[in-house]
Design an enzyme around this catalytic site. Structure first.
Site, PDB file in Angstrom:
ATOM      1  N   GLN A 112       0.802  -1.219   0.000  1.00 25.49           N
ATOM      2  CA  GLN A 112       0.000   0.000   0.000  1.00 25.49           C
ATOM      3  C   GLN A 112       0.834   1.267   0.000  1.00 25.49           C
ATOM      4  OE1 GLN A 112      -2.535  -1.791   3.379  1.00 25.49           O
ATOM      5  NE2 GLN A 112      -3.931  -0.386   2.377  1.00 25.49           N
TER       6      GLN A 112
ATOM      7  N   ASN B 105      -1.751 -10.588   9.076  1.00 31.62           N
ATOM      8  CA  ASN B 105      -2.746  -9.540   9.269  1.00 31.62           C
ATOM      9  C   ASN B 105      -4.145 -10.063   8.935  1.00 31.62           C
ATOM     10  OD1 ASN B 105      -3.225  -6.604   9.777  1.00 31.62           O
ATOM     11  ND2 ASN B 105      -4.048  -6.696   7.701  1.00 31.62           N
ATOM     12  N   GLU B 106      -5.052  -9.943   9.868  1.00 33.82           N
ATOM     13  CA  GLU B 106      -6.477 -10.295   9.753  1.00 33.82           C
ATOM     14  C   GLU B 106      -6.752 -11.522   8.869  1.00 33.82           C
ATOM     15  OE1 GLU B 106      -8.028  -6.381   8.676  1.00 33.82           O
ATOM     16  OE2 GLU B 106      -8.049  -6.936   6.569  1.00 33.82           O
TER      17      GLU B 106
ATOM     18  N   TYR C 163     -13.144  -0.904  12.966  1.00 25.68           N
ATOM     19  CA  TYR C 163     -13.595   0.351  12.378  1.00 25.68           C
ATOM     20  C   TYR C 163     -15.040   0.676  12.715  1.00 25.68           C
ATOM     21  CZ  TYR C 163      -9.351   0.204   9.535  1.00 25.68           C
ATOM     22  OH  TYR C 163      -8.041   0.167   9.131  1.00 25.68           O
TER      23      TYR C 163
ATOM     24  N   GLU D 157      -5.435  -1.248  13.984  1.00 23.68           N
ATOM     25  CA  GLU D 157      -6.024  -0.337  12.999  1.00 23.68           C
ATOM     26  C   GLU D 157      -7.318   0.220  13.546  1.00 23.68           C
ATOM     27  OE1 GLU D 157      -6.480  -1.831   9.000  1.00 23.68           O
ATOM     28  OE2 GLU D 157      -4.629  -3.018   9.141  1.00 23.68           O
TER      29      GLU D 157
ATOM     30  N   PHE E  64      -7.698   7.159   4.428  1.00 23.85           N
ATOM     31  CA  PHE E  64      -7.726   7.078   5.886  1.00 23.85           C
ATOM     32  C   PHE E  64      -6.591   7.884   6.508  1.00 23.85           C
ATOM     33  CE2 PHE E  64     -10.112   3.387   4.604  1.00 23.85           C
ATOM     34  CZ  PHE E  64     -11.007   3.129   5.628  1.00 23.85           C
TER      35      PHE E  64
END
Length: 514
Positions: free
Chosen positions: A40, A184-185, A329, A401, A460
């Site tokens: 990213q 990650n996740e 989130y 996050e 974000f």
């Protein structure tokens, strides 16, 4: 420069944030940071020996409306500038991921010296500026060569190769890196990548695909991928504890995507469906790590499609984490859908026997009919954090996050993000006072990045990246100014005036303040 802009004072004194707090209200060893991930932010996909990851393949297949991470924020070349911005902001920690295919272009074997040099340089730059590195090993970016060779995470071969990769990272960087997140996740990675096909590596099968696909099997591959992720994680954690812990004194964890889960109605059916959803979303990862096996509801509904752990694997899994990363989130409303269990052909999502009937978002029609922002409900996050305390022995937690989604280029004066961060950091403080074992908080994200689901359409970031500028100039948003003042121990709710660069290309936010 816009002089004497009292935006922060105004919005935080209009009933948005009733509580005031500052950095000193948190423990001294609590860390505040922000984060990015390799694909990213880095760019330079074909530079200095890096090979493709499954995220490169996914983006270049056209599923991101022609957008990709080939340039991203050019973090590969601009890391010194970015660390300087972190210092100016006052970040205490920076969460980033290593590109497996940059460090090991063949997925295993020889280390790429240029990739090794880049991550050493980044880590050294952080350390020399007093910023704690928190490193993730896998963020949706398995080397494409391993996907091609044996199917990546659906093969047991991945356990060996991931452990080798982790070993290289521990050996090369572990003298300076204390906090390691393996994957990650995995819950969302499996749902998107192996059930619906909306994320790399886009494996799925009809009728469950959200894309056209002729490879994969949605009925069992999500379970298989997470099974191997858990075994790879526990293998890497075991290796670290055996080989590196006594010398490096670090910590190994894993991160989980956590929705706030709310029953649509107060009926017994919807409450039970909400618990099932939590089992399938969070218990899927946490119960094997805590108790050595999957939740009963998962084993019952998935049957033989969910793999079983051997006794040895179960023992190795139990307690194989030093912390849990929570990615949160917003919340969803859950209603019962038990009738779906009558279907012989089911995927992971159907096995929930529950439906997400409402995603908690706020429509922002000024920017785009498809653009949504998250409502500010920190008490729902706190309820989910308390579940970790009650169900899983109150493990150390990092909020890996948390952040607000806005349209790209909407404004440097990102009032909605300031409101969101102010309330959620206040919620973290409430959690600490409730006895939840929270160790740190990372704003997502440090820069406006290439987002997995949105590309460059949504942002974000604390910092706006001007993609029309050949130098990709970074501009601090109001949220960066607010976060900086908080980190420098200026009272969070009464922060005085803030100066922001005036950028005529950015839309006015007057309508957001009305």
């Amino acid at each position: 420069m816009v002089k004497d802009v009292n935006i922060l004072s105004n919005i935080l004194n209009r009933g948005i944030g009733a509580d005031t707090y500052n950095r000193d209200d948190f423990p001294a060893d609590f860390v505040f940071g922000s984060g990015t991930s390799a694909y990213q932010v880095e760019g330079a996909p074909n530079e200095d020996g890096r090979s493709d990851s499954i995220w490169d393949t996914f983006a270049h297949a056209g599923y991101m409306r022609g957008e990709n991470g080939d340039v991203a924020c050019d973090g590969y070349h601009k890391y010194k500038e970015d660390v300087r911005l972190m210092v100016e902001t006052g970040l205490e920690a920076y969460r980033f991921s290593i590109s497996w295919s940059r460090l090991l272009p063949n997925g295993r074997g020889a280390v790429n010296p240029k990739g090794l040099q880049y991550y050493n340089n980044l880590i050294n730059q952080l350390i020399s500026n007093g910023i704690q590195p928190h490193v993730t090993l896998h963020n949706y970016d398995l080397p494409q060569v391993l996907e091609d060779e044996y199917g990546g995470w659906v093969s047991r071969d991945i356990i060996r190769d991931f452990t080798y990769y982790a070993d290289v990272c521990f050996r090369e960087f572990g003298d300076r890196v204390l906090y390691w997140t393996t994957v990650n996740e995995p819950n969302i990675f499996a749902l998107g990548g192996y059930d619906q096909g909306t994320c790399p590596p886009q494996r799925c099968s009809p009728p469950f695909c959200a894309i056209k696909s002729n490879r994969g099997n949605s009925t069992y591959e999500p379970y298989l991928a997470v099974h191997h992720i858990l075994l790879a994680h526990s293998s890497a954690a075991r290796l670290y504890r055996r080989k590196y812990l006594n010398k490096q004194h670090g910590f190994v964890g894993i991160s989980i995507f956590v929705f706030g889960l709310l029953p649509q109605t107060n009926t017994e059916k919807d409450r039970a469906a909400t618990q099932r959803a939590r089992d399938f979303l969070v218990g899927w990862v946490m119960e094997p790590l805590q108790y050595g096996d999957y939740p009963i509801s998962m084993k019952k509904n998935a049957g033989v499609r969910i793999p079983a752990f051997t006794t040895r694997e179960s023992e190795q899994l139990k307690g194989s984490f030093d912390f849990i990363g929570v990615i949160h989130y917003t919340s969803v409303n859950i209603t019962d859908n038990s009738d779906v269990l009558k279907n012989q052909l089911r995927d992971y999502a159907a096995d929930w026997a529950a439906m997400i009937c409402k995603l908690s978002v706020v429509q922002i029609t000024d920017f785009s009919p498809y653009m949504i922002q998250y409502p500010i409900t920190p008490w729902i996050m706190l309820e989910e954090l308390n579940k970790f305390k009650l169900l899983y022995g109150n493990p150390p937690i990092f909020i890996h996050e948390n952040g607000q989604r806005t349209a790209s280029n909407s404004s440097l004066q990102d009032v909605s993000r300031v409101k969101y961060l102010h309330e959620y950091i206040g919620g973290v403080l409430d959690g600490l006072r409730d006895g939840v074992n929270i160790k740190g908080y990372f704003v997502w994200s440090f820069l406006d990045l290439f987002e997995l689901l949105d590309g460059y359409k949504a942002s974000f970031g604390l910092y706006y990246v001007d993609r029309d500028d050949p130098e990709l100039k970074r501009h601090p948003k109001l949220s960066a100014k607010w976060y900086s003042r908080f980190l420098k121990n200026i009272n969070s709710s009464i922060v005085g005036s803030v100066e922001l660069e005036k950028d005529p290309s950015l839309v006015s936010i007057g309508h957001l303040l009305e």
